[in-house]
Design an enzyme around this catalytic site. Sequence first.
Site, mmCIF file in Angstrom:
data_model
loop_
_atom_site.group_PDB
_atom_site.id
_atom_site.type_symbol
_atom_site.label_atom_id
_atom_site.label_comp_id
_atom_site.label_asym_id
_atom_site.label_seq_id
_atom_site.Cartn_x
_atom_site.Cartn_y
_atom_site.Cartn_z
ATOM 1 N N CYS A 43 -11.559 2.957 9.930
ATOM 2 C CA CYS A 43 -11.147 3.871 11.003
ATOM 3 C C CYS A 43 -11.461 3.300 12.383
ATOM 4 O O CYS A 43 -10.596 3.246 13.247
ATOM 5 C CB CYS A 43 -11.841 5.228 10.811
ATOM 6 N N CYS A 48 -7.625 4.110 12.474
ATOM 7 C CA CYS A 48 -7.338 5.238 13.383
ATOM 8 C C CYS A 48 -7.545 4.923 14.873
ATOM 9 O O CYS A 48 -6.652 5.187 15.686
ATOM 10 C CB CYS A 48 -8.231 6.425 13.060
ATOM 11 N N LYS A 51 -5.466 1.926 16.353
ATOM 12 C CA LYS A 51 -4.055 2.346 16.205
ATOM 13 C C LYS A 51 -3.690 3.370 17.277
ATOM 14 O O LYS A 51 -2.646 3.285 17.901
ATOM 15 C CB LYS A 51 -3.858 2.915 14.796
ATOM 16 N N TYR A 177 2.749 6.559 6.370
ATOM 17 C CA TYR A 177 2.032 6.705 7.646
ATOM 18 C C TYR A 177 2.088 5.415 8.478
ATOM 19 O O TYR A 177 2.480 5.417 9.635
ATOM 20 C CB TYR A 177 0.542 6.954 7.371
ATOM 21 N N GLU A 181 4.073 4.607 12.008
ATOM 22 C CA GLU A 181 3.200 4.484 13.189
ATOM 23 C C GLU A 181 3.364 3.114 13.839
ATOM 24 O O GLU A 181 3.540 3.004 15.060
ATOM 25 C CB GLU A 181 1.732 4.705 12.786
ATOM 26 N N HIS A 435 2.919 30.403 27.628
ATOM 27 C CA HIS A 435 4.212 30.024 28.203
ATOM 28 C C HIS A 435 4.045 29.155 29.439
ATOM 29 O O HIS A 435 3.143 29.418 30.229
ATOM 30 C CB HIS A 435 4.970 31.308 28.567
ATOM 31 N N GLU A 440 4.389 27.841 21.643
ATOM 32 C CA GLU A 440 4.649 29.289 21.646
ATOM 33 C C GLU A 440 5.771 29.658 20.683
ATOM 34 O O GLU A 440 5.838 30.767 20.171
ATOM 35 C CB GLU A 440 4.968 29.794 23.058
HETATM 36 P P1 NDP Z 1 1.508 5.435 2.272
HETATM 37 O O1 NDP Z 1 1.089 5.787 0.908
HETATM 38 O O2 NDP Z 1 1.512 6.498 3.323
HETATM 39 O O3 NDP Z 1 2.961 4.806 2.229
HETATM 40 C C1 NDP Z 1 3.242 3.684 1.465
HETATM 41 C C2 NDP Z 1 4.711 3.391 1.603
HETATM 42 O O4 NDP Z 1 4.993 2.142 1.004
HETATM 43 C C3 NDP Z 1 5.590 4.432 0.919
HETATM 44 O O5 NDP Z 1 6.704 4.674 1.727
HETATM 45 C C4 NDP Z 1 5.973 3.730 -0.381
HETATM 46 O O6 NDP Z 1 7.233 4.104 -0.871
HETATM 47 C C5 NDP Z 1 6.049 2.296 0.065
HETATM 48 N N1 NDP Z 1 5.824 1.361 -1.036
HETATM 49 C C6 NDP Z 1 4.814 1.373 -1.930
HETATM 50 N N2 NDP Z 1 4.935 0.331 -2.786
HETATM 51 C C7 NDP Z 1 6.038 -0.339 -2.401
HETATM 52 C C8 NDP Z 1 6.688 -1.505 -2.889
HETATM 53 N N3 NDP Z 1 6.221 -2.164 -3.942
HETATM 54 N N4 NDP Z 1 7.807 -1.916 -2.269
HETATM 55 C C9 NDP Z 1 8.295 -1.231 -1.213
HETATM 56 N N5 NDP Z 1 7.716 -0.134 -0.689
HETATM 57 C C10 NDP Z 1 6.611 0.302 -1.298
HETATM 58 O O7 NDP Z 1 0.591 4.191 2.662
HETATM 59 P P2 NDP Z 1 0.273 3.508 4.048
HETATM 60 O O8 NDP Z 1 0.023 2.090 3.703
HETATM 61 O O9 NDP Z 1 1.268 3.845 5.086
HETATM 62 O O10 NDP Z 1 -1.087 4.222 4.442
HETATM 63 C C11 NDP Z 1 -2.150 4.324 3.508
HETATM 64 C C12 NDP Z 1 -2.890 5.603 3.694
HETATM 65 O O11 NDP Z 1 -3.700 5.521 4.842
HETATM 66 C C13 NDP Z 1 -2.008 6.826 3.944
HETATM 67 O O12 NDP Z 1 -1.552 7.390 2.759
HETATM 68 C C14 NDP Z 1 -2.914 7.742 4.693
HETATM 69 O O13 NDP Z 1 -3.626 8.517 3.787
HETATM 70 C C15 NDP Z 1 -3.834 6.793 5.455
HETATM 71 N N6 NDP Z 1 -3.441 6.714 6.869
HETATM 72 C C16 NDP Z 1 -3.587 7.822 7.649
HETATM 73 C C17 NDP Z 1 -3.208 7.801 8.964
HETATM 74 C C18 NDP Z 1 -3.326 9.030 9.805
HETATM 75 O O14 NDP Z 1 -4.100 9.911 9.437
HETATM 76 N N7 NDP Z 1 -2.588 9.141 10.898
HETATM 77 C C19 NDP Z 1 -2.649 6.599 9.584
HETATM 78 C C20 NDP Z 1 -2.505 5.494 8.655
HETATM 79 C C21 NDP Z 1 -2.904 5.570 7.372
HETATM 80 P P3 NDP Z 1 7.459 5.412 -1.759
HETATM 81 O O15 NDP Z 1 7.352 6.539 -0.814
HETATM 82 O O16 NDP Z 1 8.835 5.217 -2.286
HETATM 83 O O17 NDP Z 1 6.420 5.376 -2.822
#
Ligand code: NDP
Length: 451
Positions: A43, A48, A51, A177, A181, A435, A440
């Site tokens: 983080c 976090c 980022k 995510y 982002e 407002h 709102e």
């Molecule tokens: P996510 O789980 O959010 O997303 C992973 C993405 O990668 C999905 O769209 C998934 O597709 C895709 N994917 C997975 N495997 C493959 C593959 N083999 N080929 C192509 N695409 C693939 O993971 P992130 O890495 O974005 O983030 C990890 C975690 O970190 C998040 O889940 C979140 O909990 C945390 N995080 C939180 C943040 C916040 O609070 N603002 C910011 C950043 C991270 P599909 O949907 O089809 O499975």
Amino acid sequence: MSGYDFDLFTIGAGSGGVRASRRAAGFGARVAIAEQRFLGGTCVNIGCIPKKLFSYAAHFKTDLKDARGYGWSFEQPTFDWRTLLEAKNREVERLNGVYGDLLNQSGVELIRGRAKVTGPHTVEVDGRTFTSRYILVATGSSPTVPEIEGAEHCITSDDAFFLDRLPERVVVVGGGYIAVEFASIFNGLGVDTTVVYRGDRVLKSFDKDLGHFLAEQMTRRGVRFRFNTEIQKIERDGTACNCVTSGNERLPCDTVLYATGRRPNTAGLGLESVGVALAPNGAVMVDKAFRTAQASIYAVGDVIHRVQLTPVALAEGMLVADSLFNRGAEHMDYSGIPTAIFSHPNVGTVGLSEEQAIACGYQIDVYRSVFTPLKHTVSASGDKVLLKLIVDSKSDRVLGVHMVGDDAGELLQGFAVAIKCKATKAQFDATVGIHPTIAEEFVTMRTKVGA
Ligand code: NDP
């Protein structure tokens, strides 16, 4: 007083580990925490915090553009990546110091080095052995990249925080995510940005309207999307790359960022050899009280792969400390966890999506509003917001609050309290709005979708 060196030995000084350790020390426990890298974990160092700083930086491009509609004029602004990088590094270093001070002030002993569990009550750190009544594994997670040809040419979010220079063209792979982002960050900083996603809408696990609306808004801001597309291979072409897609398209770029999920950090920790069970993805398996198959060993945060969010790791860490040293509750309530995605525009959400509510058997009323916020009537940016409420038609309880738009992350925190308190739609309606704000509208939506 136990016959062990410590009452609690925590492995990993990230969000969950530090919070659990400080809390346990506050209850009088003798606590040590081992860390091989930086204080504050993902983080603070590669998640976090940096980022969000990058996200602020990227927002100025649209802010400056919007300002012109309000009468401001200035020469073409320029952006310097190194200035941002150095400012980010200074803030992260400051926070590393804060974490060190916090541990110190709470009497937690910081042990630098790589820890390995060698028994139910023993941990080895670079050749030194420590004993502890309880061990807490809080080692977090790391980005994963699928095995494709040329994967060695891609970077992950870990690397994106330290790029020597800003690329001119980037391909971001994934639809979660991190993908949206970082695509927003790069696009906002002026990088030609393409998102390649294997599904048909980003943020698949959220309410379907959010992903569609977000992609529309990001497209308006200049991000290109390739849906239902996978990368077959990445070819290096001098200093550039070509991403070859499943549709046989070649996407030339300077950087390929994979944001395809995160894997729990359990390799080489020695957990299985002391009776801790791991899931096939490497996650530490725990019961409701965060106890592993080895009764003296606990785990919290990303490493248990439940909800990979900092505030959840903090809550889990506190709960373990409370239950072990203060006879507190053992079980965590995972309902109504709010979350925000700091894409441009932001996404904020709490409670059930329309699809989840239906799957849970609720009969629901849906309220949805899409409009141009006051700010953008004059900025003429064309930005719109989406607000959505999911209501249980039988009990009138609001089951979900969802938003895509400016400051959705800030705004949803208050609504998360309402959801936690099981607020009804009638109570939303009886609340006086502020407002003129975007929020709102959440207390003035009266027309059901389709009604
Ligand atoms: P996510 O789980 O959010 O997303 C992973 C993405 O990668 C999905 O769209 C998934 O597709 C895709 N994917 C997975 N495997 C493959 C593959 N083999 N080929 C192509 N695409 C693939 O993971 P992130 O890495 O974005 O983030 C990890 C975690 O970190 C998040 O889940 C979140 O909990 C945390 N995080 C939180 C943040 C916040 O609070 N603002 C910011 C950043 C991270 P599909 O949907 O089809 O499975």
